[in-house]
Design a protein around this motif. Sequence first.
Motif, PDB file in Angstrom:
ATOM      1  N   ALA A 145       0.826  -1.216   0.000  1.00  0.00           N
ATOM      2  CA  ALA A 145       0.000   0.000   0.000  1.00  0.00           C
ATOM      3  C   ALA A 145       0.857   1.261   0.000  1.00  0.00           C
ATOM      4  O   ALA A 145       0.446   2.300  -0.535  1.00  0.00           O
ATOM      5  N   ALA A 146       2.060   1.165   0.595  1.00  0.00           N
ATOM      6  CA  ALA A 146       2.955   2.321   0.632  1.00  0.00           C
ATOM      7  C   ALA A 146       3.686   2.534  -0.687  1.00  0.00           C
ATOM      8  O   ALA A 146       4.448   3.499  -0.834  1.00  0.00           O
ATOM      9  N   GLY A 147       3.438   1.646  -1.650  1.00  0.00           N
ATOM     10  CA  GLY A 147       4.056   1.788  -2.963  1.00  0.00           C
ATOM     11  C   GLY A 147       5.472   1.284  -3.042  1.00  0.00           C
ATOM     12  O   GLY A 147       6.188   1.577  -4.010  1.00  0.00           O
ATOM     13  N   LEU A 148       5.902   0.485  -2.045  1.00  0.00           N
ATOM     14  CA  LEU A 148       7.284   0.020  -2.004  1.00  0.00           C
ATOM     15  C   LEU A 148       7.487  -1.361  -2.619  1.00  0.00           C
ATOM     16  O   LEU A 148       8.532  -1.647  -3.191  1.00  0.00           O
ATOM     17  N   VAL A 149       6.479  -2.226  -2.480  1.00  0.00           N
ATOM     18  CA  VAL A 149       6.658  -3.643  -2.752  1.00  0.00           C
ATOM     19  C   VAL A 149       5.726  -4.127  -3.846  1.00  0.00           C
ATOM     20  O   VAL A 149       4.555  -3.715  -3.910  1.00  0.00           O
ATOM     21  N   ASP A 150       6.249  -5.018  -4.676  1.00  0.00           N
ATOM     22  CA  ASP A 150       5.458  -5.706  -5.688  1.00  0.00           C
ATOM     23  C   ASP A 150       4.691  -6.830  -4.996  1.00  0.00           C
ATOM     24  O   ASP A 150       5.284  -7.734  -4.418  1.00  0.00           O
ATOM     25  N   ASN A 151       3.380  -6.776  -5.055  1.00  0.00           N
ATOM     26  CA  ASN A 151       2.531  -7.733  -4.337  1.00  0.00           C
ATOM     27  C   ASN A 151       2.820  -9.178  -4.705  1.00  0.00           C
ATOM     28  O   ASN A 151       2.672 -10.083  -3.875  1.00  0.00           O
ATOM     29  N   ASP A 152       3.252  -9.430  -5.922  1.00  0.00           N
ATOM     30  CA  ASP A 152       3.462 -10.799  -6.394  1.00  0.00           C
ATOM     31  C   ASP A 152       4.894 -11.302  -6.193  1.00  0.00           C
ATOM     32  O   ASP A 152       5.212 -12.425  -6.583  1.00  0.00           O
ATOM     33  N   LYS A 153       5.741 -10.481  -5.571  1.00  0.00           N
ATOM     34  CA  LYS A 153       7.144 -10.860  -5.409  1.00  0.00           C
ATOM     35  C   LYS A 153       7.597 -10.667  -3.966  1.00  0.00           C
ATOM     36  O   LYS A 153       8.532  -9.912  -3.676  1.00  0.00           O
ATOM     37  N   ALA A 154       6.901 -11.357  -3.074  1.00  0.00           N
ATOM     38  CA  ALA A 154       7.231 -11.271  -1.655  1.00  0.00           C
ATOM     39  C   ALA A 154       7.792 -12.598  -1.171  1.00  0.00           C
ATOM     40  O   ALA A 154       7.203 -13.658  -1.395  1.00  0.00           O
ATOM     41  N   GLY A 155       8.932 -12.555  -0.511  1.00  0.00           N
ATOM     42  CA  GLY A 155       9.528 -13.730   0.094  1.00  0.00           C
ATOM     43  C   GLY A 155       9.530 -13.606   1.603  1.00  0.00           C
ATOM     44  O   GLY A 155       9.491 -12.501   2.157  1.00  0.00           O
ATOM     45  N   ILE A 156       9.572 -14.740   2.294  1.00  0.00           N
ATOM     46  CA  ILE A 156       9.578 -14.756   3.752  1.00  0.00           C
ATOM     47  C   ILE A 156      10.634 -15.741   4.226  1.00  0.00           C
ATOM     48  O   ILE A 156      10.824 -16.805   3.627  1.00  0.00           O
ATOM     49  N   THR A 157      11.349 -15.389   5.295  1.00  0.00           N
ATOM     50  CA  THR A 157      12.361 -16.275   5.847  1.00  0.00           C
ATOM     51  C   THR A 157      12.556 -15.977   7.326  1.00  0.00           C
ATOM     52  O   THR A 157      12.210 -14.898   7.816  1.00  0.00           O
ATOM     53  N   GLY A 158      13.110 -16.938   8.033  1.00  0.00           N
ATOM     54  CA  GLY A 158      13.386 -16.762   9.451  1.00  0.00           C
ATOM     55  C   GLY A 158      13.837 -18.066  10.068  1.00  0.00           C
ATOM     56  O   GLY A 158      13.703 -19.146   9.470  1.00  0.00           O
ATOM     57  N   GLY A 159      14.380 -17.967  11.286  1.00  0.00           N
ATOM     58  CA  GLY A 159      14.855 -19.140  11.995  1.00  0.00           C
ATOM     59  C   GLY A 159      14.084 -19.378  13.269  1.00  0.00           C
ATOM     60  O   GLY A 159      13.573 -18.440  13.886  1.00  0.00           O
ATOM     61  N   SER A 160      13.958 -20.634  13.675  1.00  0.00           N
ATOM     62  CA  SER A 160      13.258 -21.040  14.896  1.00  0.00           C
ATOM     63  C   SER A 160      11.788 -20.653  14.792  1.00  0.00           C
ATOM     64  O   SER A 160      11.087 -21.149  13.924  1.00  0.00           O
ATOM     65  N   TYR A 161      11.323 -19.725  15.642  1.00  0.00           N
ATOM     66  CA  TYR A 161       9.931 -19.293  15.504  1.00  0.00           C
ATOM     67  C   TYR A 161       9.725 -18.573  14.174  1.00  0.00           C
ATOM     68  O   TYR A 161       8.659 -18.629  13.570  1.00  0.00           O
ATOM     69  N   GLY A 162      10.792 -17.889  13.702  1.00  0.00           N
ATOM     70  CA  GLY A 162      10.737 -17.299  12.367  1.00  0.00           C
ATOM     71  C   GLY A 162      10.682 -18.361  11.287  1.00  0.00           C
ATOM     72  O   GLY A 162      10.097 -18.159  10.223  1.00  0.00           O
ATOM     73  N   GLY A 163      11.287 -19.536  11.559  1.00  0.00           N
ATOM     74  CA  GLY A 163      11.165 -20.667  10.646  1.00  0.00           C
ATOM     75  C   GLY A 163       9.760 -21.230  10.639  1.00  0.00           C
ATOM     76  O   GLY A 163       9.250 -21.667   9.592  1.00  0.00           O
ATOM     77  N   TYR A 164       9.120 -21.234  11.808  1.00  0.00           N
ATOM     78  CA  TYR A 164       7.710 -21.619  11.917  1.00  0.00           C
ATOM     79  C   TYR A 164       6.855 -20.689  11.056  1.00  0.00           C
ATOM     80  O   TYR A 164       5.997 -21.131  10.271  1.00  0.00           O
ATOM     81  N   ALA A 165       7.120 -19.375  11.152  1.00  0.00           N
ATOM     82  CA  ALA A 165       6.388 -18.401  10.339  1.00  0.00           C
ATOM     83  C   ALA A 165       6.622 -18.629   8.853  1.00  0.00           C
ATOM     84  O   ALA A 165       5.701 -18.503   8.036  1.00  0.00           O
ATOM     85  N   SER A 166       7.853 -18.976   8.498  1.00  0.00           N
ATOM     86  CA  SER A 166       8.180 -19.213   7.087  1.00  0.00           C
ATOM     87  C   SER A 166       7.483 -20.459   6.555  1.00  0.00           C
ATOM     88  O   SER A 166       7.037 -20.495   5.401  1.00  0.00           O
ATOM     89  N   ALA A 167       7.383 -21.495   7.389  1.00  0.00           N
ATOM     90  CA  ALA A 167       6.646 -22.697   6.998  1.00  0.00           C
ATOM     91  C   ALA A 167       5.159 -22.398   6.869  1.00  0.00           C
ATOM     92  O   ALA A 167       4.484 -22.885   5.953  1.00  0.00           O
ATOM     93  N   TRP A 168       4.639 -21.581   7.782  1.00  0.00           N
ATOM     94  CA  TRP A 168       3.228 -21.172   7.724  1.00  0.00           C
ATOM     95  C   TRP A 168       2.968 -20.350   6.461  1.00  0.00           C
ATOM     96  O   TRP A 168       1.945 -20.508   5.789  1.00  0.00           O
ATOM     97  N   GLY A 169       3.909 -19.475   6.123  1.00  0.00           N
ATOM     98  CA  GLY A 169       3.770 -18.652   4.927  1.00  0.00           C
ATOM     99  C   GLY A 169       3.842 -19.450   3.640  1.00  0.00           C
ATOM    100  O   GLY A 169       3.370 -18.997   2.590  1.00  0.00           O
TER     101      GLY A 169
END
Length: 678
Positions: free
Chosen positions: A499-523
């Motif tokens: 919405a802020a005009g920064l990011v392409d909606n179709d080109k989003a990646g997610i990463t993280g470790g431990s609980y962030g890895g849980y979030a990445s698996a959920w994503g």
Amino acid sequence: MIKIIGLLLVFCWTSLAQAAPLTLEDLSKVQRVVEQAASPAGKEIAYVLQVPRTVYKDDDGKPYYHLYMTDEAGVKRPFITGKVVVKRLKWSADGKTLYFLAKRGEQKFVSLWSIPVDGGEAQPLYEHSRNISEYDISPDGQTILFVGREKKPGSDKKLKTKGFKAQVYEEERELARLWKLDLNQEKLEASMIERQDNVLFAKFSPDGSRWLLKVSPNSSIDDIYMKSTLKITDDQGKLLAAIVHEGKMGTAEWSPSGEHLLFIGSESIHDPADGRLYLADVKGGKPVELLPDYMGHVKAIGWLTDKQALYVGHAGVESTLGMVNIDSQRQSTLIPTGKAIFHRFSVNGDGQIALIGDTPVHPNELYLKADVASDVARLTQSNPWLEEAELAEQKAFTYNARDGLPLGGVLVLPLNYQEGERYPLIMFVHGGPEAHISNGWVNRYSNPAQVAAAKGYVSFFPNYRGSTGKGVKFSMLGQNDYAGKEFDDLVDAKKALVAAGLVDNDKAGITGGSYGGYASAWGATAQSEHFAASVMFVGVSDLISKFGTTDIPNEMYLVHARSWPWEHWQDMLERSPVYHAQKHRTPLLIMHGKDDPRVHPSQSLELYRYLKTLNKAPVRLVWYPGEGHGNRKAAAQYDYSLRLMRWMDFYLQGEGDGKAIPPHELPHAESLDQENSK
């Protein structure tokens, strides 16, 4: 040129043409100050510099830790360098001798060493039969207290050669023992203080007549997290008083008079983090919270005078050094926000305060505040080559969740960002979730934001609900709601950046470790429609089996789930990425240390097998033998960085269409040959 947010720093270049963006190779060689100790009787500050091994050149392993000395003008002297690990710095009361732990020469174990400050070689003081983990020196310099395990029977090794290698799971844990060493002996020999608990540290009172011990019922990480207590004994180890406190407990410090203790603890047994500041009478009784309304988390503590307690607090994405009067509880700020993100500190006999801090343009360095009224100044420059680096703009970013909750995090824009242009996004999700990202040096092997910026990415580090840094209530918002609103906050962050005009909606990646890895698996499963690429590191995939394979089940219950799996089997299952495997449309790279005790490697294997069998989208599993809950050695860290960025590049900027997969080989052999040919 370097862009700086909220910092008044000036850097010079011999030529702008020399400026270059950071690479993964650059990040792998970043040095940082990790420990400091101000002399109690002078102006000198000892500090430890972490020096990574050079990939392809050095033998693999963890970083080296070098010992340096500096004065208040920042003139440094190397004391111990090379292939060595120096840690746990402590001064003698007269400031003439510095003590430290190291394993050097022919030593088999981490031992106690000393070095004269005015010149001379380091000398081994005492080698125990096992590694020494913590120690303290009496004010008169005649006695040492240290923590270490007992010597193993010699028959153990012989039995193993005969094939007797059976292991009784968790029942063979050894207690960390407390040992007393009298330095006046002709032949030094430590005596063990008989105790039935696990000792974490021991500290002499200012007059040397009492000991402050932090102990846990046994050596399990679960009990260390959730059941640690503070105890005060006489100089023979006899109990005098205990500090009654439920929940997580951090460090503790004697007041200069020895009448009070300052310690960091949790607000309750259900508080996810030890981040509250407490004052306790050494005779016992209920501790007093000194900052009851503080909307942040206390990270480090110390004393300026017998009535003035110091603390480093992290609130939002900033930090401060504060002072509180223990009688009036009047508070004042000694270092305001915007100077750096401060961590550890120590105070010398003249009231000078040495701190470790980082900023968006440099990792941890040594700082000095000469007195209460003076400004803080940076003393060290451990990576001079960073002055010639071209760094992207970094700043705080705030947004509202779908339920109206104000949230925020740290945003790194692409290098040479052009307003109005949309960029691919890499969302770096922190673990815990009882942690947070501050607006300092955010670049590590697992989240190389400035490298991503040079490749044209927006990087965002969200402090989602359940994070620290915004008070206890905020840090408890994710409890009993695994993968609920806390992970919706991540999708809402992506939407806010779009919405802020920064990011392409179709080109989003997610990463993280431990609980962030849980979030990445959920994503990559339940929220697969929102992310085009995911990299999961030491992450959770099945909450039910996680409870049964982790070394922190009680912490999970008390400060996260607030219920046991057998009380809510179906809910636990539905909050697990494996339950949503059929929704998988996001290419997922899974990486995990094969010796991880916190999140068992089976968590990654289970999700990989589900997704590989379903074959809805690309999935890859990479093991790191010898690594645990996060990579520690140089080669594994660098390999991880390469795979992370290749995966994101392939699916967010390359030819990856969500069905193809990049080659699994990396050019390590070619790089090694190039290094050998130099």
